[in-house]
Design an enzyme around this catalytic site. Structure first.
Site, PDB file in Angstrom:
ATOM      1  N   ASN A  10       0.998  -1.229  -0.002  1.00 25.63           N
ATOM      2  CA  ASN A  10      -0.075   0.063   0.058  1.00 25.63           C
ATOM      3  C   ASN A  10       0.981   1.314   0.010  1.00 25.63           C
ATOM      4  O   ASN A  10       1.676   1.598   1.008  1.00 25.63           O
ATOM      5  CB  ASN A  10      -0.946   0.050   1.346  1.00 25.63           C
ATOM      6  CG  ASN A  10      -1.687   1.230   1.351  1.00 25.63           C
ATOM      7  OD1 ASN A  10      -1.665   2.042   0.631  1.00 25.63           O
ATOM      8  ND2 ASN A  10      -2.256   1.547   2.748  1.00 25.63           N
ATOM      9  N   TRP A  11       1.073   1.840  -1.235  1.00 27.15           N
ATOM     10  CA  TRP A  11       1.914   3.004  -1.182  1.00 27.15           C
ATOM     11  C   TRP A  11       1.338   4.303  -0.779  1.00 27.15           C
ATOM     12  O   TRP A  11       2.032   5.433  -0.732  1.00 27.15           O
ATOM     13  CB  TRP A  11       2.311   3.205  -2.592  1.00 27.15           C
ATOM     14  CG  TRP A  11       3.356   2.101  -3.350  1.00 27.15           C
ATOM     15  CD1 TRP A  11       4.163   1.440  -2.373  1.00 27.15           C
ATOM     16  CD2 TRP A  11       3.765   2.298  -4.560  1.00 27.15           C
ATOM     17  NE1 TRP A  11       4.777   0.659  -3.323  1.00 27.15           N
ATOM     18  CE2 TRP A  11       4.739   1.185  -4.838  1.00 27.15           C
ATOM     19  CE3 TRP A  11       3.633   2.834  -5.678  1.00 27.15           C
ATOM     20  CZ2 TRP A  11       5.474   0.758  -5.833  1.00 27.15           C
ATOM     21  CZ3 TRP A  11       4.438   2.428  -7.018  1.00 27.15           C
ATOM     22  CH2 TRP A  11       5.193   1.625  -7.008  1.00 27.15           C
ATOM     23  N   LYS A  12       0.173   4.236  -0.033  1.00 29.55           N
ATOM     24  CA  LYS A  12      -0.368   5.521   0.351  1.00 29.55           C
ATOM     25  C   LYS A  12      -0.195   6.644  -0.586  1.00 29.55           C
ATOM     26  O   LYS A  12      -0.178   6.458  -1.683  1.00 29.55           O
ATOM     27  CB  LYS A  12       0.129   5.765   1.857  1.00 29.55           C
ATOM     28  CG  LYS A  12       0.013   4.321   2.452  1.00 29.55           C
ATOM     29  CD  LYS A  12       0.445   4.585   4.041  1.00 29.55           C
ATOM     30  CE  LYS A  12       0.191   3.134   4.916  1.00 29.55           C
ATOM     31  NZ  LYS A  12       0.264   3.079   6.238  1.00 29.55           N
ATOM     32  N   HIS A  95      -9.154   0.844   5.388  1.00 26.89           N
ATOM     33  CA  HIS A  95      -7.794   1.106   6.218  1.00 26.89           C
ATOM     34  C   HIS A  95      -7.987   1.954   7.360  1.00 26.89           C
ATOM     35  O   HIS A  95      -8.626   2.771   7.011  1.00 26.89           O
ATOM     36  CB  HIS A  95      -6.889   1.628   5.061  1.00 26.89           C
ATOM     37  CG  HIS A  95      -5.478   1.636   5.229  1.00 26.89           C
ATOM     38  ND1 HIS A  95      -4.978   2.698   6.328  1.00 26.89           N
ATOM     39  CD2 HIS A  95      -4.567   0.765   5.389  1.00 26.89           C
ATOM     40  CE1 HIS A  95      -3.795   2.438   6.556  1.00 26.89           C
ATOM     41  NE2 HIS A  95      -3.297   1.269   6.160  1.00 26.89           N
ATOM     42  N   GLU A  97      -6.129   4.390   7.969  1.00 30.57           N
ATOM     43  CA  GLU A  97      -6.080   5.960   7.811  1.00 30.57           C
ATOM     44  C   GLU A  97      -7.402   6.636   7.262  1.00 30.57           C
ATOM     45  O   GLU A  97      -7.834   7.659   7.530  1.00 30.57           O
ATOM     46  CB  GLU A  97      -5.074   6.128   6.818  1.00 30.57           C
ATOM     47  CG  GLU A  97      -3.754   5.719   7.696  1.00 30.57           C
ATOM     48  CD  GLU A  97      -2.566   5.536   6.902  1.00 30.57           C
ATOM     49  OE1 GLU A  97      -2.522   5.518   5.486  1.00 30.57           O
ATOM     50  OE2 GLU A  97      -1.542   4.985   7.509  1.00 30.57           O
ATOM     51  N   GLU A 164      -4.525  -4.990  10.948  1.00 26.21           N
ATOM     52  CA  GLU A 164      -3.431  -4.002  10.947  1.00 26.21           C
ATOM     53  C   GLU A 164      -3.675  -3.171  12.147  1.00 26.21           C
ATOM     54  O   GLU A 164      -4.461  -2.138  12.374  1.00 26.21           O
ATOM     55  CB  GLU A 164      -3.679  -2.951   9.862  1.00 26.21           C
ATOM     56  CG  GLU A 164      -3.391  -3.578   8.461  1.00 26.21           C
ATOM     57  CD  GLU A 164      -3.161  -2.484   7.337  1.00 26.21           C
ATOM     58  OE1 GLU A 164      -1.759  -2.716   6.775  1.00 26.21           O
ATOM     59  OE2 GLU A 164      -3.484  -1.508   7.200  1.00 26.21           O
ATOM     60  N   GLY A 170       3.351   2.317  10.470  1.00 24.22           N
ATOM     61  CA  GLY A 170       4.192   3.472  10.200  1.00 24.22           C
ATOM     62  C   GLY A 170       5.114   3.687  11.461  1.00 24.22           C
ATOM     63  O   GLY A 170       5.671   4.839  11.537  1.00 24.22           O
ATOM     64  N   SER A 209       4.277  -2.242  10.063  1.00 22.35           N
ATOM     65  CA  SER A 209       5.730  -2.053  10.121  1.00 22.35           C
ATOM     66  C   SER A 209       6.336  -3.661   9.667  1.00 22.35           C
ATOM     67  O   SER A 209       7.371  -4.105  10.498  1.00 22.35           O
ATOM     68  CB  SER A 209       6.253  -1.950  11.599  1.00 22.35           C
ATOM     69  OG  SER A 209       5.759  -0.586  11.884  1.00 22.35           O
ATOM     70  N   GLY A 230       3.162  -1.204   3.977  1.00 19.97           N
ATOM     71  CA  GLY A 230       3.515   0.435   3.744  1.00 19.97           C
ATOM     72  C   GLY A 230       4.800   0.531   3.164  1.00 19.97           C
ATOM     73  O   GLY A 230       5.456   0.242   2.126  1.00 19.97           O
ATOM     74  N   GLY A 231       5.637   1.244   4.388  1.00 15.41           N
ATOM     75  CA  GLY A 231       6.979   1.629   4.086  1.00 15.41           C
ATOM     76  C   GLY A 231       7.760   0.723   3.254  1.00 15.41           C
ATOM     77  O   GLY A 231       8.421   1.108   2.298  1.00 15.41           O
TER      78      GLY A 231
HETATM   79  P1  13P Z   1       3.656   0.277   7.386  1.00 11.53           P
HETATM   80  O1  13P Z   1       4.082  -1.115   6.784  1.00 11.53           O
HETATM   81  O2  13P Z   1       4.286   1.478   6.831  1.00 11.53           O
HETATM   82  O3  13P Z   1       3.660   0.037   8.958  1.00 11.53           O
HETATM   83  O4  13P Z   1       2.097   0.409   6.873  1.00 11.53           O
HETATM   84  C1  13P Z   1       1.146  -0.448   7.254  1.00 11.53           C
HETATM   85  C2  13P Z   1       0.058  -0.098   6.365  1.00 11.53           C
HETATM   86  O5  13P Z   1      -0.567   0.886   6.488  1.00 11.53           O
HETATM   87  C3  13P Z   1      -0.428  -0.806   5.272  1.00 11.53           C
HETATM   88  O6  13P Z   1      -1.558  -0.751   4.836  1.00 11.53           O
END
Ligand code: 13P
Length: 248
Positions: A10-12, A95, A97, A164, A170, A209, A230-231
């Site tokens: 997920n590149w956000k 999600h 967020e 999650e 993050g 993470s 994500g990251g």
């Molecule tokens: P991180 O892997 O950066 O913690 O993000 C997780 C995430 O929100 C994937 O949707």
């Protein structure tokens, strides 16, 4: 029972065209990835990623969001029909967020999941508790509430669940493999007992993470069928290492 393994990025709201090109050229032997692997880029780059399927036919492309409505006057929204027509394979729904920053309710998320399924777009239904909820002993109540509202009238045949925990997203703080496995087992129990689903057939991904250094241990747990990342999905090298771990 062995379920399909998933590795989804997920590149956000990250990456322009140059970074995408770098990501694609840094992927390491993608034809050897033997799992369901894919990326959800920013909406404007979905077509760019779909073009990359020419070189990596197994790449799946996702949307980070979708509308619960059919076509119409919904400025800024993305119609599921349009995503499917473009060649999108999956969509995230719920999600954390979107839940916290854009006030998406369980009911709205439920409507998005149902809309995605109605057009054969695979929904990746996300849920998770905050640190405060976990610390005050409310984790199970919160997860159960999100599951029962978000998956109401949902078909168990075409869905993936992503656990999650908000406190692990993050932050660099990963849930331990035991904590994640325990939460996944609880999710399986709820969907079996309260939704009458065959939980053995449902893939549940962990997110928060995840990185090459911890992915093997996480995926080694019985109830963890992959990851939503994500990251560590932002560079081709790191994402390749994750996909390889999910392919073993
Ligand atoms: P991180 O892997 O950066 O913690 O993000 C997780 C995430 O929100 C994937 O949707």
């Amino acid at each position: 029972m062995s379920r399909k393994k998933y590795m989804l990025g997920n590149w956000k709201m990250n990456h322009g065209l140059e970074e995408i090109d770098n990501f694609l050229s840094d992927l390491d032997s993608p034809s050897s990835f033997n799992c369901f692997w894919g990326i959800a880029p920013q909406a404007i780059h979905i077509l760019r990623m779909i073009k990359a399927k020419k070189r990596s036919p197994n790449l799946k492309v996702g949307s980070q969001n979708c509308s619960e409505n059919d076509f119409g006057a919904f400025t800024g929204e993305l119609a599921v029909q349009t995503l499917v027509e473009a060649g999108v394979d999956f969509t995230l729904a719920g999600h954390s967020e979107r839940r916290s920053l854009y006030s998406e309710s369980d009911e709205l998320i439920n409507a998005k999941v149902i809309k995605a399924q109605s057009e054969n777009l695979l929904p990746v239904f996300c849920l998770g508790e905050t640190l405060e909820e976990r610390d005050s002993g409310k984790m199970e109540n919160v997860l159960e509430g999100q599951l029962l509202s978000g998956l109401k009238n949902v078909d168990s045949k075409n869905i993936v669940i992503a656990y999650e925990p908000v406190w692990a997203i993050g932050t660099g703080k990963t849930a331990t493999p035991e904590q994640a496995d325990e939460a996944h087992a609880f999710i399986r129990k709820v969907i079996t007992e309260k939704l009458d689903w065959d939980a053995n057939k449902i893939s549940i991904l962990y997110g928060g993470s995840v990185k090459p250094a911890n992915v093997v241990e996480l995926l080694g747990k019985e109830n963890i069928d992959g990851a939503l990342v994500g990251g560590a999905s932002l560079t081709g090298a790191s994402f390749s290492a994750l996909c390889k771990a999910a392919s073993n």
